[in-house]
Design a protein around this motif. Structure first.
Motif, PDB file in Angstrom:
ATOM      1  N   ARG A  49      28.193  36.268  -1.926  1.00 61.25           N
ATOM      2  CA  ARG A  49      29.143  35.868  -2.964  1.00 61.25           C
ATOM      3  C   ARG A  49      28.737  34.535  -3.581  1.00 61.25           C
ATOM      4  N   ALA A  50      28.368  33.575  -2.735  1.00 61.23           N
ATOM      5  CA  ALA A  50      27.964  32.260  -3.238  1.00 61.23           C
ATOM      6  C   ALA A  50      26.728  32.367  -4.127  1.00 61.23           C
ATOM      7  N   LEU A  51      25.785  33.209  -3.727  1.00 63.78           N
ATOM      8  CA  LEU A  51      24.546  33.347  -4.494  1.00 63.78           C
ATOM      9  C   LEU A  51      24.707  34.205  -5.743  1.00 63.78           C
ATOM     10  N   SER A  52      25.836  34.851  -5.911  1.00 58.97           N
ATOM     11  CA  SER A  52      26.048  35.696  -7.085  1.00 58.97           C
ATOM     12  C   SER A  52      26.612  34.933  -8.283  1.00 58.97           C
ATOM     13  N   TYR A  53      27.087  33.715  -8.056  1.00 52.67           N
ATOM     14  CA  TYR A  53      27.653  32.940  -9.171  1.00 52.67           C
ATOM     15  C   TYR A  53      26.554  32.590 -10.178  1.00 52.67           C
ATOM     16  N   PRO A  54      26.854  32.743 -11.476  1.00 54.49           N
ATOM     17  CA  PRO A  54      25.846  32.464 -12.505  1.00 54.49           C
ATOM     18  C   PRO A  54      25.257  31.054 -12.424  1.00 54.49           C
ATOM     19  N   PHE A  55      26.075  30.049 -12.153  1.00 54.71           N
ATOM     20  CA  PHE A  55      25.547  28.685 -12.103  1.00 54.71           C
ATOM     21  C   PHE A  55      24.612  28.486 -10.916  1.00 54.71           C
ATOM     22  N   VAL A  56      24.835  29.231  -9.823  1.00 53.04           N
ATOM     23  CA  VAL A  56      23.941  29.155  -8.662  1.00 53.04           C
ATOM     24  C   VAL A  56      22.610  29.816  -9.013  1.00 53.04           C
ATOM     25  N   LYS A  57      22.665  30.957  -9.680  1.00 58.70           N
ATOM     26  CA  LYS A  57      21.434  31.645 -10.083  1.00 58.70           C
ATOM     27  C   LYS A  57      20.601  30.774 -11.017  1.00 58.70           C
ATOM     28  N   ARG A  58      21.266  30.127 -11.953  1.00 62.12           N
ATOM     29  CA  ARG A  58      20.527  29.233 -12.869  1.00 62.12           C
ATOM     30  C   ARG A  58      19.916  28.065 -12.118  1.00 62.12           C
ATOM     31  N   ALA A  59      20.649  27.517 -11.156  1.00 61.37           N
ATOM     32  CA  ALA A  59      20.131  26.402 -10.361  1.00 61.37           C
ATOM     33  C   ALA A  59      18.939  26.855  -9.512  1.00 61.37           C
ATOM     34  N   MET A  60      19.011  28.054  -8.971  1.00 59.90           N
ATOM     35  CA  MET A  60      17.922  28.560  -8.146  1.00 59.90           C
ATOM     36  C   MET A  60      16.656  28.792  -8.959  1.00 59.90           C
ATOM     37  N   LEU A  61      16.802  29.035 -10.241  1.00 60.25           N
ATOM     38  CA  LEU A  61      15.654  29.276 -11.105  1.00 60.25           C
ATOM     39  C   LEU A  61      14.887  27.991 -11.402  1.00 60.25           C
ATOM     40  N   ARG A  62      15.493  26.867 -11.162  1.00 57.35           N
ATOM     41  CA  ARG A  62      14.832  25.578 -11.419  1.00 57.35           C
ATOM     42  C   ARG A  62      13.857  25.249 -10.296  1.00 57.35           C
ATOM     43  N   GLN A  63      12.782  24.575 -10.682  1.00 58.62           N
ATOM     44  CA  GLN A  63      11.756  24.255  -9.696  1.00 58.62           C
ATOM     45  C   GLN A  63      12.263  23.330  -8.595  1.00 58.62           C
ATOM     46  N   SER A  64      13.324  22.623  -8.853  1.00 54.33           N
ATOM     47  CA  SER A  64      13.884  21.740  -7.821  1.00 54.33           C
ATOM     48  C   SER A  64      14.573  22.525  -6.704  1.00 54.33           C
ATOM     49  N   SER A  65      14.691  23.850  -6.872  1.00 55.28           N
ATOM     50  CA  SER A  65      15.335  24.668  -5.836  1.00 55.28           C
ATOM     51  C   SER A  65      14.381  25.023  -4.700  1.00 55.28           C
ATOM     52  N   VAL A  66      13.112  24.648  -4.830  1.00 60.84           N
ATOM     53  CA  VAL A  66      12.139  24.874  -3.758  1.00 60.84           C
ATOM     54  C   VAL A  66      11.452  23.566  -3.417  1.00 60.84           C
ATOM     55  N   GLY A  67      10.932  23.519  -2.232  1.00 61.73           N
ATOM     56  CA  GLY A  67      10.215  22.328  -1.796  1.00 61.73           C
ATOM     57  C   GLY A  67       9.531  22.605  -0.471  1.00 61.73           C
ATOM     58  N   GLN A  68       8.973  21.570   0.089  1.00 64.69           N
ATOM     59  CA  GLN A  68       8.236  21.700   1.337  1.00 64.69           C
ATOM     60  C   GLN A  68       9.123  22.220   2.468  1.00 64.69           C
ATOM     61  N   TRP A  69      10.436  22.065   2.312  1.00 65.37           N
ATOM     62  CA  TRP A  69      11.367  22.571   3.315  1.00 65.37           C
ATOM     63  C   TRP A  69      11.189  24.071   3.537  1.00 65.37           C
ATOM     64  N   MET A  70      10.774  24.781   2.477  1.00 67.08           N
ATOM     65  CA  MET A  70      10.605  26.227   2.599  1.00 67.08           C
ATOM     66  C   MET A  70       9.482  26.558   3.590  1.00 67.08           C
ATOM     67  N   VAL A  71       8.388  25.803   3.530  1.00 65.32           N
ATOM     68  CA  VAL A  71       7.278  25.998   4.463  1.00 65.32           C
ATOM     69  C   VAL A  71       7.745  25.699   5.880  1.00 65.32           C
ATOM     70  N   PHE A  72       8.510  24.622   6.033  1.00 70.50           N
ATOM     71  CA  PHE A  72       9.022  24.258   7.359  1.00 70.50           C
ATOM     72  C   PHE A  72       9.934  25.362   7.914  1.00 70.50           C
ATOM     73  N   MET A  73      10.750  25.938   7.045  1.00 72.33           N
ATOM     74  CA  MET A  73      11.621  27.029   7.501  1.00 72.33           C
ATOM     75  C   MET A  73      10.807  28.258   7.910  1.00 72.33           C
ATOM     76  N   LEU A  74       9.772  28.582   7.132  1.00 73.87           N
ATOM     77  CA  LEU A  74       8.938  29.737   7.461  1.00 73.87           C
ATOM     78  C   LEU A  74       8.226  29.551   8.798  1.00 73.87           C
ATOM     79  N   GLN A  75       7.887  28.302   9.132  1.00 76.71           N
ATOM     80  CA  GLN A  75       7.179  28.002  10.376  1.00 76.71           C
ATOM     81  C   GLN A  75       8.125  27.766  11.550  1.00 76.71           C
TER      82      GLN A  75
END
Length: 122
Positions: free
Chosen positions: A10-36
């Motif tokens: 539900r939280a990820l379905s909101y239009p403003f969340v989707k737009r925010a996720m599309l921005r490059q600031s929505s990813v970072g080195q934290w993603m690599v740390f989570m994968l590891q």
């Protein structure tokens, strides 16, 4: 990291969340740390985030309301940022086989791999 699937979806379905996720600031080195991460649920959540990012496109009714040129630019910037994450591909190898396949078949990781293959010395 919302634990409840229904609440997270539900939280990820909101239009403003989707737009925010599309921005490059929505990813970072934290993603690599989570994968590891040694905790499988944490690593699996990172794979899920890659899938969700990959599913964002102009086909999404909420994103279609915006300027298509701007959305495509943001998508390209996001893909570029993900491709520059230090250790992204090696971190995928720490996942179990099923999750490696799931991550590798997302659009965003496919684009990273294509970019790496097409410009191996860049």
């Amino acid at each position: 990291l919302i634990e409840d699937d229904t609440e997270r979806n539900r939280a990820l379905s909101y239009p403003f969340v989707k737009r925010a996720m599309l921005r490059q600031s929505s990813v970072g080195q934290w993603m690599v740390f989570m994968l590891q991460h040694s905790s499988k649920p944490v690593a699996h959540r990172a794979v899920e985030y890659l899938r969700i990012l990959s599913d964002l496109s102009l086909n999404d009714e909420h994103l279609r309301l915006g300027d298509p040129t701007e959305i495509l630019r943001e998508e390209d910037e996001l893909n570029d940022k993900v491709s520059k994450l230090d250790g992204l591909i090696p971190s995928l190898l720490s996942l179990d086989e099923k999750k490696i396949e799931e991550a590798a078949t997302t659009i965003i990781v496919s684009k990273v791999l294509d970019k790496m293959i097409s410009s191996p010395f860049a």
